[in-house]
Design a protein around this motif. Structure first.
Motif, mmCIF file in Angstrom:
data_model
loop_
_atom_site.group_PDB
_atom_site.id
_atom_site.type_symbol
_atom_site.label_atom_id
_atom_site.label_comp_id
_atom_site.label_asym_id
_atom_site.label_seq_id
_atom_site.Cartn_x
_atom_site.Cartn_y
_atom_site.Cartn_z
ATOM 1 N N GLY A 154 0.784 -1.231 0.000
ATOM 2 C CA GLY A 154 0.000 0.000 0.000
ATOM 3 C C GLY A 154 0.812 1.275 0.000
ATOM 4 O O GLY A 154 0.247 2.371 0.007
ATOM 5 N N LEU A 155 2.134 1.158 -0.013
ATOM 6 C CA LEU A 155 2.999 2.347 -0.032
ATOM 7 C C LEU A 155 3.335 2.668 -1.491
ATOM 8 O O LEU A 155 4.422 2.391 -1.997
ATOM 9 N N GLY A 156 2.349 3.241 -2.183
ATOM 10 C CA GLY A 156 2.399 3.374 -3.628
ATOM 11 C C GLY A 156 3.553 4.180 -4.172
ATOM 12 O O GLY A 156 4.005 3.928 -5.298
ATOM 13 N N TRP A 157 4.054 5.166 -3.423
ATOM 14 C CA TRP A 157 5.106 6.022 -3.968
ATOM 15 C C TRP A 157 6.397 5.245 -4.226
ATOM 16 O O TRP A 157 7.211 5.642 -5.054
ATOM 17 N N PHE A 158 6.596 4.121 -3.509
ATOM 18 C CA PHE A 158 7.813 3.339 -3.719
ATOM 19 C C PHE A 158 7.821 2.660 -5.087
ATOM 20 O O PHE A 158 8.861 2.200 -5.548
ATOM 21 N N PHE A 159 6.665 2.620 -5.705
ATOM 22 C CA PHE A 159 6.575 1.995 -7.016
ATOM 23 C C PHE A 159 7.521 2.642 -8.008
ATOM 24 O O PHE A 159 8.113 1.955 -8.853
ATOM 25 N N TYR A 160 7.688 3.958 -7.925
ATOM 26 C CA TYR A 160 8.494 4.645 -8.929
ATOM 27 C C TYR A 160 9.962 4.231 -8.878
ATOM 28 O O TYR A 160 10.643 4.216 -9.907
ATOM 29 N N PHE A 161 10.455 3.878 -7.705
ATOM 30 C CA PHE A 161 11.841 3.388 -7.619
ATOM 31 C C PHE A 161 11.960 2.049 -8.335
ATOM 32 O O PHE A 161 12.911 1.803 -9.088
ATOM 33 N N ALA A 162 10.979 1.168 -8.101
ATOM 34 C CA ALA A 162 10.990 -0.131 -8.771
ATOM 35 C C ALA A 162 10.789 0.043 -10.268
ATOM 36 O O ALA A 162 11.406 -0.664 -11.076
ATOM 37 N N TYR A 163 9.960 0.985 -10.615
ATOM 38 C CA TYR A 163 9.644 1.175 -12.022
ATOM 39 C C TYR A 163 10.853 1.684 -12.805
ATOM 40 O O TYR A 163 11.072 1.285 -13.956
ATOM 41 N N THR A 164 11.639 2.557 -12.198
ATOM 42 C CA THR A 164 12.862 3.022 -12.853
ATOM 43 C C THR A 164 13.796 1.854 -13.137
ATOM 44 O O THR A 164 14.385 1.762 -14.224
ATOM 45 N N LEU A 165 13.911 0.942 -12.179
ATOM 46 C CA LEU A 165 14.751 -0.238 -12.381
ATOM 47 C C LEU A 165 14.201 -1.123 -13.494
ATOM 48 O O LEU A 165 14.960 -1.685 -14.290
ATOM 49 N N TRP A 166 12.865 -1.246 -13.554
ATOM 50 C CA TRP A 166 12.279 -2.046 -14.639
ATOM 51 C C TRP A 166 12.571 -1.407 -15.994
ATOM 52 O O TRP A 166 12.878 -2.104 -16.965
ATOM 53 N N GLN A 167 12.481 -0.104 -16.063
ATOM 54 C CA GLN A 167 12.757 0.584 -17.324
ATOM 55 C C GLN A 167 14.203 0.366 -17.762
ATOM 56 O O GLN A 167 14.489 0.298 -18.967
ATOM 57 N N GLN A 168 15.112 0.259 -16.815
ATOM 58 C CA GLN A 168 16.497 -0.042 -17.170
ATOM 59 C C GLN A 168 16.600 -1.434 -17.784
ATOM 60 O O GLN A 168 17.323 -1.647 -18.764
ATOM 61 N N GLU A 169 15.852 -2.388 -17.213
ATOM 62 C CA GLU A 169 15.831 -3.741 -17.775
ATOM 63 C C GLU A 169 15.214 -3.726 -19.175
ATOM 64 O O GLU A 169 15.674 -4.437 -20.073
ATOM 65 N N ALA A 170 14.168 -2.937 -19.357
ATOM 66 C CA ALA A 170 13.528 -2.835 -20.666
ATOM 67 C C ALA A 170 14.491 -2.258 -21.696
ATOM 68 O O ALA A 170 14.533 -2.689 -22.855
ATOM 69 N N CYS A 171 15.298 -1.283 -21.275
ATOM 70 C CA CYS A 171 16.273 -0.685 -22.186
ATOM 71 C C CYS A 171 17.346 -1.703 -22.581
ATOM 72 O O CYS A 171 17.780 -1.757 -23.732
ATOM 73 N N LYS A 172 17.758 -2.524 -21.618
ATOM 74 C CA LYS A 172 18.730 -3.582 -21.922
ATOM 75 C C LYS A 172 18.148 -4.578 -22.921
ATOM 76 O O LYS A 172 18.835 -5.016 -23.854
ATOM 77 N N ALA A 173 16.876 -4.932 -22.724
ATOM 78 C CA ALA A 173 16.213 -5.852 -23.652
ATOM 79 C C ALA A 173 16.112 -5.229 -25.046
ATOM 80 O O ALA A 173 16.293 -5.914 -26.060
ATOM 81 N N ALA A 174 15.827 -3.930 -25.094
ATOM 82 C CA ALA A 174 15.744 -3.238 -26.375
ATOM 83 C C ALA A 174 17.105 -3.195 -27.060
ATOM 84 O O ALA A 174 17.225 -3.426 -28.269
ATOM 85 N N ARG A 175 18.138 -2.912 -26.282
ATOM 86 C CA ARG A 175 19.492 -2.851 -26.848
ATOM 87 C C ARG A 175 19.885 -4.207 -27.446
ATOM 88 O O ARG A 175 20.461 -4.283 -28.539
ATOM 89 N N LYS A 176 19.537 -5.274 -26.742
ATOM 90 C CA LYS A 176 19.840 -6.620 -27.226
ATOM 91 C C LYS A 176 19.072 -6.913 -28.516
ATOM 92 O O LYS A 176 19.618 -7.497 -29.457
ATOM 93 N N LEU A 177 17.837 -6.500 -28.558
ATOM 94 C CA LEU A 177 17.010 -6.723 -29.739
ATOM 95 C C LEU A 177 17.559 -5.982 -30.953
ATOM 96 O O LEU A 177 17.529 -6.476 -32.086
ATOM 97 N N LEU A 178 18.084 -4.788 -30.723
ATOM 98 C CA LEU A 178 18.618 -3.987 -31.826
ATOM 99 C C LEU A 178 19.838 -4.634 -32.485
ATOM 100 O O LEU A 178 20.191 -4.286 -33.616
ATOM 101 N N LEU A 179 20.458 -5.591 -31.792
ATOM 102 C CA LEU A 179 21.603 -6.287 -32.376
ATOM 103 C C LEU A 179 21.188 -7.239 -33.484
ATOM 104 O O LEU A 179 21.989 -7.568 -34.367
#
Length: 432
Positions: A86-111
């Motif tokens: 229920g501590l919703g504001w902490f979501f943004y910290f987790a979400y930033t980390l997920w976006q980093q993983e998404a960027c890594k997946a995108a970088r790999k796909l671009l290869l």
């Protein structure tokens, strides 16, 4: 011309509405013209919950779409436990980390894939712009939302904690839009920006000196239709849909109805929430109970059937970009009465509804009541509004949205080529 497009959607589902549905509908409609790779991390209630999407993809083929599930790392999962608590504001910290993983997946796909353009699609909030802008490819970002300023007058009668939360959100918006270096970079490096609201267009220009397209994140799915048999009734059927929380502001609707002089109306309330019992008692105290039916949480099919039988949809939210229910109402030929602000103020006009100016709460209540009384006195107006709503709805169908996105992709490619022509070869790829 068909393109290869990489989309970061995060939340997507063929079963849900809101941002899940907005992303799904965008992907499905784009896939009719392009080949897509879609990064996602949630289809159910929380980050990493993708059970329903996995099951859907096991049972169904989606032509021209490659779904790439991106799971959060261990730190993001740990932080997200606080969000589940229920501590919703902490979501943004987790979400930033997920976006980093998404960027890594995108970088790999671009290869391995010659992607023409990247699209940072979801979520619509500007607070987390992702990291695709670091990949040195043409980039479209949007629709971008969440930049609204919440008018204090609309929360003046709310509990102190609610007023505090809205005030804090306004403050955070000012700080993040003014001082976040990553948000600033994302606005700077995106080749094309799309705003979810007209007010957002103004904010993007004033804060970042960038032009942006306007396109609501929601649109009309399926056929536009009108059940004309409902006009044989002398009772005006009103409908209100949403979670029973302070932000959705059902109390405003009830207070206005308590002031109307006519009694030839029925209000169907769809949804539930933490304030349901309190609101039921409030309606009873106002003497409205005989005119209200509380339906609770309905499935989508049932909710659409209720909407089709309504004469007028009422939305009273204090803060909203573009709620899907407004477009669902339009697709059924149901006009909306709304406060004239945020995304609702952009989508609704005299053809498909009634806009009531923001004002001090007692004046706002009175203004809504007066507009409702005029409709109840002359119910033929509702039939006229239904036909003009149908006409207005065609502006939000997917063929027009698809044409605009295609222009945005073409423009992004041209802008990126122009930008990189003035850069050194190693300057147009920024390391993550």
């Amino acid at each position: 011309m068909e393109k290869k497009i990489l989309i970061s959607a995060y939340a997507i589902s063929p079963y849900k509405g809101s941002e899940y549905g907005a992303a799904w509908n965008t992907v499905i409609n784009l896939s009719s013209k392009h080949e897509l790779w879609v990064l996602y991390g949630m289809s159910d209630d929380h980050m990493g919950d993708t059970q329903s999407m996995r099951k859907y993809l096991e049972d169904n083929q989606v032509p021209n779409v490659h779904f790439v599930e991106v799971q959060p790392g261990p730190i993001a999962k740990a932080i997200n436990l606080l969000n589940k608590a229920g501590l919703g504001w902490f979501f943004y910290f987790a979400y930033t980390l997920w976006q980093q993983e998404a960027c890594k997946a995108a970088r790999k796909l671009l290869l391995t894939e010659d992607i023409d353009v990247l699209h940072q699609l979801g979520p619509i909030g500007y607070r987390e712009p992702g990291f695709l802008y670091k990949l040195g490819k043409p980039l479209v970002w949007g629709p971008i939302g969440g930049m609204m300023v919440i008018d204090k007058r609309l929360s003046a009668n709310k509990p102190m904690m609610t007023r505090f939360k809205f005030g804090l959100k306004n403050l955070i918006n000012r700080l993040q839009l003014g001082y976040s270096s990553r948000i600033k970079k994302a606005f700077e490096y995106a080749d094309v920006l799309i705003s979810a609201t007209r007010a957002g267009q103004y904010t993007i220009m004033s804060r970042f000196s960038r032009e942006s397209y306007y396109l609501s994140e929601q649109g009309i799915i399926g056929k536009i239709r009108l059940d004309e048999t409902k006009f044989s009734s002398d009772v005006a059927r009103l409908i209100w849909c949403g979670t029973h929380i302070e932000r959705k502001n059902l109390q405003l609707c009830l207070d206005a109805l308590a002031m109307v002089k006519h009694s030839n109306w029925q209000l169907d309330i769809l949804g539930c929430g933490p304030l349901t019992d309190k609101l039921k008692q409030y309606a009873d105290n106002l003497g409205l109970s005989k005119n209200i039916i509380w339906h609770g949480q309905l499935n989508r099919t049932q909710a659409i059937q209720m909407m089709e039988s309504a004469h007028l949809h009422i939305i009273t939210s204090i803060a909203e970009d573009n709620p899907a229910v407004v477009f669902e109402a339009m697709s059924c030929g149901v006009p909306s009465l709304t406060i004239d602000h945020h995304g609702m103020g952009d989508v609704i006009n005299h053809e498909n509804g009634i806009k009531v100016p923001v004002n001090e709460y007692p004046i706002l209540v009175k203004d809504i009541a007066e507009r409702l009384d005029k409709l109840f006195a002359e119910p033929a107006q509702l039939k006229t509004l239904a036909y003009t709503t149908i006409a207005r709805a065609t502006n939000f169908q997917w063929d027009k949205r698809l044409a605009m996105l295609n222009r945005a992709y073409d423009e992004a490619i041209m802008a990126h080529e122009k930008r990189t022509a003035y850069l050194m070869p190693d300057e147009n790829l920024i390391a993550l």
